[in-house]
Each structure stands twice: as C-alpha cells, then as structure tokens.
Design a protein around this motif. Structure first.
Motif, PDB file in Angstrom:
ATOM      1  N   GLU A 259       0.860  -1.190   0.000  1.00 46.96           N
ATOM      2  CA  GLU A 259       0.000   0.000   0.000  1.00 46.96           C
ATOM      3  C   GLU A 259       0.893   1.235   0.000  1.00 46.96           C
ATOM      4  OE1 GLU A 259      -2.710  -2.931   0.347  1.00 46.96           O
ATOM      5  OE2 GLU A 259      -1.316  -2.656   2.021  1.00 46.96           O
ATOM      6  N   ASN A 260       0.570   2.197  -0.850  1.00 48.28           N
ATOM      7  CA  ASN A 260       1.348   3.434  -0.851  1.00 48.28           C
ATOM      8  C   ASN A 260       0.524   4.558  -1.478  1.00 48.28           C
ATOM      9  OD1 ASN A 260       1.499   2.811  -3.594  1.00 48.28           O
ATOM     10  ND2 ASN A 260       3.694   3.186  -3.758  1.00 48.28           N
ATOM     11  N   ALA A 261       1.176   5.687  -1.683  1.00 46.48           N
ATOM     12  CA  ALA A 261       0.579   6.860  -2.333  1.00 46.48           C
ATOM     13  C   ALA A 261      -0.782   7.251  -1.767  1.00 46.48           C
ATOM     14  CB  ALA A 261       0.473   6.623  -3.838  1.00 46.48           C
ATOM     15  N   PRO A 262      -0.897   7.458  -0.431  1.00 43.42           N
ATOM     16  CA  PRO A 262      -2.176   7.925   0.104  1.00 43.42           C
ATOM     17  C   PRO A 262      -2.466   9.354  -0.335  1.00 43.42           C
ATOM     18  CG  PRO A 262      -0.491   8.059   1.793  1.00 43.42           C
ATOM     19  CD  PRO A 262       0.146   7.376   0.606  1.00 43.42           C
ATOM     20  N   SER A 263      -3.733   9.683  -0.467  1.00 44.25           N
ATOM     21  CA  SER A 263      -4.144  11.056  -0.752  1.00 44.25           C
ATOM     22  C   SER A 263      -5.516  11.273  -0.143  1.00 44.25           C
ATOM     23  CB  SER A 263      -4.165  11.346  -2.255  1.00 44.25           C
ATOM     24  OG  SER A 263      -5.077  10.498  -2.923  1.00 44.25           O
ATOM     25  N   LEU A 264      -5.809  12.511   0.187  1.00 44.12           N
ATOM     26  CA  LEU A 264      -7.084  12.864   0.808  1.00 44.12           C
ATOM     27  C   LEU A 264      -8.047  13.400  -0.236  1.00 44.12           C
ATOM     28  CD1 LEU A 264      -5.613  14.598   3.972  1.00 44.12           C
ATOM     29  CD2 LEU A 264      -6.842  12.408   3.928  1.00 44.12           C
ATOM     30  N   GLY A 265      -9.291  12.940  -0.169  1.00 46.48           N
ATOM     31  CA  GLY A 265     -10.317  13.439  -1.063  1.00 46.48           C
ATOM     32  C   GLY A 265     -10.991  14.674  -0.505  1.00 46.48           C
ATOM     33  N   PRO A 266     -11.929  15.263  -1.235  1.00 46.12           N
ATOM     34  CA  PRO A 266     -12.595  16.489  -0.788  1.00 46.12           C
ATOM     35  C   PRO A 266     -13.617  16.263   0.331  1.00 46.12           C
ATOM     36  CG  PRO A 266     -13.472  15.796  -2.904  1.00 46.12           C
ATOM     37  CD  PRO A 266     -12.312  14.898  -2.616  1.00 46.12           C
ATOM     38  N   VAL A 267     -14.048  15.022   0.536  1.00 37.46           N
ATOM     39  CA  VAL A 267     -14.990  14.712   1.616  1.00 37.46           C
ATOM     40  C   VAL A 267     -14.209  14.403   2.887  1.00 37.46           C
ATOM     41  CG1 VAL A 267     -16.797  13.116   2.365  1.00 37.46           C
ATOM     42  CG2 VAL A 267     -16.682  13.832  -0.022  1.00 37.46           C
ATOM     43  N   PHE A 268     -14.670  14.889   4.034  1.00 39.94           N
ATOM     44  CA  PHE A 268     -13.972  14.683   5.298  1.00 39.94           C
ATOM     45  C   PHE A 268     -13.749  13.189   5.542  1.00 39.94           C
ATOM     46  CE2 PHE A 268     -14.171  13.930   9.948  1.00 39.94           C
ATOM     47  CZ  PHE A 268     -13.019  14.600  10.305  1.00 39.94           C
ATOM     48  N   GLY A 269     -12.505  12.815   5.798  1.00 42.95           N
ATOM     49  CA  GLY A 269     -12.175  11.428   6.093  1.00 42.95           C
ATOM     50  C   GLY A 269     -11.990  10.539   4.885  1.00 42.95           C
ATOM     51  N   GLU A 270     -12.132  11.089   3.682  1.00 42.87           N
ATOM     52  CA  GLU A 270     -12.009  10.313   2.458  1.00 42.87           C
ATOM     53  C   GLU A 270     -10.534  10.105   2.134  1.00 42.87           C
ATOM     54  OE1 GLU A 270     -14.305  10.519  -1.800  1.00 42.87           O
ATOM     55  OE2 GLU A 270     -13.395  12.369  -1.048  1.00 42.87           O
ATOM     56  N   LEU A 271     -10.127   8.836   2.086  1.00 43.66           N
ATOM     57  CA  LEU A 271      -8.734   8.479   1.857  1.00 43.66           C
ATOM     58  C   LEU A 271      -8.623   7.594   0.622  1.00 43.66           C
ATOM     59  CD1 LEU A 271      -5.712   8.193   2.709  1.00 43.66           C
ATOM     60  CD2 LEU A 271      -6.436   6.253   4.134  1.00 43.66           C
ATOM     61  N   TYR A 272      -7.730   7.965  -0.285  1.00 44.24           N
ATOM     62  CA  TYR A 272      -7.431   7.146  -1.455  1.00 44.24           C
ATOM     63  C   TYR A 272      -6.042   6.548  -1.288  1.00 44.24           C
ATOM     64  CZ  TYR A 272     -11.524   9.222  -3.598  1.00 44.24           C
ATOM     65  OH  TYR A 272     -12.816   9.600  -3.858  1.00 44.24           O
ATOM     66  N   VAL A 273      -5.920   5.278  -1.612  1.00 45.72           N
ATOM     67  CA  VAL A 273      -4.669   4.543  -1.435  1.00 45.72           C
ATOM     68  C   VAL A 273      -4.422   3.691  -2.672  1.00 45.72           C
ATOM     69  CG1 VAL A 273      -3.542   2.704  -0.100  1.00 45.72           C
ATOM     70  CG2 VAL A 273      -4.819   4.498   1.087  1.00 45.72           C
ATOM     71  N   ALA A 274      -3.166   3.595  -3.087  1.00 47.05           N
ATOM     72  CA  ALA A 274      -2.785   2.640  -4.122  1.00 47.05           C
ATOM     73  C   ALA A 274      -2.447   1.321  -3.442  1.00 47.05           C
ATOM     74  CB  ALA A 274      -1.584   3.149  -4.910  1.00 47.05           C
ATOM     75  N   SER A 275      -3.046   0.243  -3.908  1.00 51.66           N
ATOM     76  CA  SER A 275      -2.852  -1.063  -3.289  1.00 51.66           C
ATOM     77  C   SER A 275      -2.678  -2.134  -4.356  1.00 51.66           C
ATOM     78  CB  SER A 275      -4.046  -1.419  -2.403  1.00 51.66           C
ATOM     79  OG  SER A 275      -3.922  -2.739  -1.883  1.00 51.66           O
ATOM     80  N   ALA A 276      -1.798  -3.098  -4.068  1.00 53.65           N
ATOM     81  CA  ALA A 276      -1.562  -4.215  -4.986  1.00 53.65           C
ATOM     82  C   ALA A 276      -2.363  -5.449  -4.602  1.00 53.65           C
ATOM     83  CB  ALA A 276      -0.070  -4.551  -5.016  1.00 53.65           C
ATOM     84  N   ARG A 277      -3.373  -5.290  -3.719  1.00 50.01           N
ATOM     85  CA  ARG A 277      -4.177  -6.453  -3.326  1.00 50.01           C
ATOM     86  C   ARG A 277      -4.851  -7.070  -4.548  1.00 50.01           C
ATOM     87  NH1 ARG A 277      -7.727  -3.549   1.056  1.00 50.01           N
ATOM     88  NH2 ARG A 277      -5.767  -2.391   1.214  1.00 50.01           N
ATOM     89  N   ARG A 278      -5.081  -8.358  -4.489  1.00 44.08           N
ATOM     90  CA  ARG A 278      -5.590  -9.068  -5.648  1.00 44.08           C
ATOM     91  C   ARG A 278      -6.607 -10.118  -5.215  1.00 44.08           C
ATOM     92  NH1 ARG A 278      -1.665 -12.263  -8.932  1.00 44.08           N
ATOM     93  NH2 ARG A 278      -3.634 -13.211  -9.564  1.00 44.08           N
ATOM     94  N   ASP A 279      -7.317 -10.651  -6.196  1.00 49.67           N
ATOM     95  CA  ASP A 279      -8.217 -11.766  -5.943  1.00 49.67           C
ATOM     96  C   ASP A 279      -7.396 -13.012  -5.614  1.00 49.67           C
ATOM     97  OD1 ASP A 279     -10.697 -10.576  -6.291  1.00 49.67           O
ATOM     98  OD2 ASP A 279     -10.717 -10.905  -8.459  1.00 49.67           O
TER      99      ASP A 279
END
Length: 339
Positions: A259-279
C-alpha cells in the motif's frame, strides 16, 4: 468519571477508531483502476474530476491522466494536457484547486538535459517538482519548475500541499540515511526543505498526504509492524508543533501486499490509497479457456496497483479533528515550529 478514567476512555476510543475503517472500495473499476498500475489520486474540490498516474508494471512509463464524473460515472481517462511526453507522475492539487503539482524528469531549463538520478550504482529517470496553474478559462497553464533547494536533488516524490502553501514530499537527500524520508518546504516550496522528525532513519517513509490544515499527516512506509512491504501510517500534530508517534492504520486500509501513495479526497475522512491487493486464486480452479484466462489476467485485481477509497473519519473524530475546524487556529505549522 475520574480524570484518569476519562483519559483511559479516550485512549481506548482512539485505538478502536484506528482499528476500525469502512471497508474499502475499488475506485472506478475497469475505467480508472485497470490491469495496469494506477496510483496517486488527486480529486478537485468538487469531487468531479480526478487526476492520477498510470504506468506499466515496471513503472518505466508513467503518465498523468484525467477523468471526469457525470451522472455518477467516470469518463474514459485521457492524457492530461501537460503530460504525455516525459516521465510524469504523482499529481496533487492544492486545497483550493488552483495549482496542480507533479514530479517529472523533463529538463528544468529549455534545451537542457532530462533529470537523471543515480542510487546504488544504478541510473534511472530522476524527478523534480513542477506545477501548472489554473487559467481563467478553466484549463491549465504551461508547466513551471519550482526553483529552490527543494529541487536540488533528483529524487523527490509525492508532493502534498497544505492550505498555507507548505509542500510536503518524500526524497532521498543527504540527511535521509539509507532510506527515503519526508520533508516540508515552506513558502510554496521555495524555502530550504526540513526533514520531519518521525523516528529512526533506518525506516523508510514515503508519499506524504498532509491535512490542508496541517493537523495530521498520512504516509507509506514500514515502522516495524507493516503487514506488507509498505503500509499506510498516520501522525498527528502535537501542541508544540511537532509530530506524534506514527500509528499504523488498521481495518481494511492495509493488506499483506503493498500500500502506498495515500491522498485525501474532498470529503472529510475520504482516503485514497494505491494497493496491490488481488483476488485469491484457489486450486483446483474452474478450468480456464483462453478468453477467460485473458480476462482474469487483465482484470484490475491481477496484482497490479489500483486505487482504493476508504473512510477514516471515525479515527479523525476520535482525535478531536472535525471538518468544521477553524483554519486560523487549527493549523500550527509555521517556519518557527519543528518540522
């Protein structure tokens, strides 16, 4: 309740909030998140436009794309007007949406050479910090190089901008130790960078995402308790202006992959993350034919990095952070306080 019990209750609430996070959702499956690598989501203040990076698995070919939302759907991403020729990556918007920062190996000066970095005897495309400014017609101006000590090196990554113009970023510099560390450059990136005191320099720390008011900071790294090669951590601003102890984000934010590259969205508490998780793949599997195998191997959850959305508002509220905080009193960052 006694003062001691109140303190204990607050600590328990904060711990539970750290562990609890709304289940993540794949962001724009098949449109934004695909079988390629997608990281670094940067949403406009109205939430209807997103800039992000897409690349091959080797991340040798990085490009910044843009997508717009209409009627609840994201449009087919297009190459951003300022990208597509150089190794451009990691877009981030200023809180007011008037500047978009990114890193690139493009020559800092006309007719100059592309930026190249060398580490452990290996050369690769380097990065300097650039930005484009919003124009009266709603588009972006020409890319501008951020001149100053921040760009003295060739390994600057994942900028993040506070409302007062402080720019946080990760880099490998002379005082970084063997790993990457997080820095802040005040005065819109023109001041001398200061390394954040977050702990042992043996630990790698990357990809900061700062709260616009400077009350907390998220980053990717490993403080000794990461589930995968890198996880997302959060630190909170202390009354003296410094930073508290890094806290590992629980719930579904982190997985046993990267998991890396977190960023905050415009909504309070909104977090975007890059993840390599897979099925998960279980054997014996239903027998694939060529078409089914192709679809599965090219799907977003094939082990490539995708963008995921989470809600960390319970954690923020447990630490006394609310969306209605007054910017004049909630932002303790200044050039005279510890980095």
């Amino acid at each position: 309740m006694s003062p001691r019990n109140l303190v204990l209750a607050a600590c328990v609430a904060a711990t539970l909030a750290t562990q609890a996070a709304t289940a993540g959702e794949l962001f724009g499956p098949g449109v934004i998140s695909t079988g390629l690598q997608e990281t670094s989501a940067a949403l406009t203040p109205d939430g209807n436009t997103v800039y992000f990076m897409r690349s091959d698995f080797a991340e040798a070919d990085d490009t910044i794309l843009v997508s717009h939302r209409a009627a609840g759907r994201w449009s087919t991403p297009q190459v951003a007007a300022f990208s597509g020729q150089w190794h451009d990556s990691e877009p981030t918007l200023s809180p007011d949406g008037q500047r978009l920062y990114f890193v690139s190996n493009r020559p800092p000066h006309p007719d100059g050479a592309p930026v190249t970095a060398t580490m452990n005897g290996r050369s690769f495309p380097g990065t300097n910090l650039w930005y484009v400014a919003r124009q009266p017609n709603g588009g972006w101006g020409a890319p501008l190089h951020v001149d100053g000590a921040l760009n003295d090196g060739a390994m600057i990554y994942n900028p993040s901008v506070a409302a007062n113009g402080d720019i946080y970023f990760s880099a490998h510099r002379e005082d970084s130790g063997k790993a990457y560390q997080i820095y802040v450059a005040r005065d819109h990136g023109h001041a001398t960078p200061e390394r954040l005191a977050l702990g042992d320099l043996a630990n790698n720390r990357m990809d900061p995402a700062v709260d616009p008011l400077g009350r907390f900071l998220l980053y990717a790294g490993n403080e000794g308790d990461a589930l995968g090669s890198a996880d997302i951590y959060i630190v909170f601003r202390q009354p003296d202006g410094g930073w508290g102890k890094p806290e590992h984000l629980g719930g579904d934010v982190n997985s046993r992959t990267l998991e890396n590259a977190p960023s905050l969205g415009p909504v309070f508490g909104e977090l975007y993350v890059a993840s390599a998780r897979r099925d998960d793949v279980h054997f014996p599997k239903p027998r694939d034919d060529a078409a089914a195998l192709q679809r599965r191997l090219q799907s977003p959850l094939n082990g490539s990095r995708n963008l995921w959305r989470f809600d960390i508002s319970p954690l923020l509220r447990a630490h006394g952070i609310t969306p209605a905080a007054n910017a004049a009193t909630a932002h303790p960052a200044s050039a005279k306080k510890p980095a």
